[in-house]
Design a protein around this motif. Structure first.
Motif, short mmCIF file in Angstrom:
data_model
loop_
_atom_site.label_atom_id
_atom_site.label_comp_id
_atom_site.label_asym_id
_atom_site.label_seq_id
_atom_site.Cartn_x
_atom_site.Cartn_y
_atom_site.Cartn_z
N ARG A 174 4.04 22.22 -31.50
CA ARG A 174 5.42 22.18 -31.01
C ARG A 174 6.17 20.96 -31.52
N SER A 175 5.49 19.85 -31.78
CA SER A 175 6.18 18.65 -32.25
C SER A 175 6.33 18.63 -33.78
N VAL A 176 5.43 19.31 -34.49
CA VAL A 176 5.48 19.31 -35.95
C VAL A 176 6.38 20.43 -36.48
N ALA A 177 6.47 21.52 -35.77
CA ALA A 177 7.21 22.68 -36.24
C ALA A 177 8.69 22.38 -36.50
N PRO A 178 9.44 21.73 -35.58
CA PRO A 178 10.84 21.46 -35.86
C PRO A 178 11.04 20.53 -37.06
N VAL A 179 10.16 19.55 -37.22
CA VAL A 179 10.27 18.64 -38.35
C VAL A 179 10.01 19.39 -39.65
#
Length: 116
Positions: A5-10
């Motif tokens: 969830r934290s890597v996907a938007p980046v």
């Protein structure tokens, strides 16, 4: 699952920025009222040939400005000395011959130009 969830938007943001067309990127602007004047070419045209361990370069200057040229050699063997020729001034409508050699094979050869 938290890492995804934290890597996907980046990851999505980086992909979108990299997929922008070239025209969408900002460009540097020239100052108002200054017109760009193209510079006259002044470099001599050089033809370089390598035969065995010898290098020959013919440089002809079709322009009005004088050009200073040098032949640079990088030899293929580590123990063979790389060399640079003495500078030669090529005046308007003049052709000069530059030569050099290695003991064994030639790795690379090029001609450098300097405006006089």
């Amino acid at each position: 699952m938290r890492l995804f969830r934290s890597v996907a938007p980046v990851t999505v943001a980086v992909c979108l920025v990299l997929s922008l067309p070239y025209d969408a990127l900002p460009h540097a602007r020239a100052a108002a009222g200054s017109a760009a004047v193209p510079e006259e070419p002044s470099a001599a045209e050089c033809r370089t040939s390598v035969v065995g361990s010898r290098v020959t370069a013919y440089c002809h200057n079709p322009h009005a400005a004088t050009d200073r040229v040098r032949l640079h050699l990088e030899c293929a063997r580590w123990w063979d000395l790389d060399t640079d020729s003495a500078p030669a001034d090529v005046g308007p409508a003049v052709t000069v011959l530059l030569t050099g050699r290695c003991w064994k094979e030639v790795g690379t050869a090029w001609v450098s130009h300097q405006r006089v």
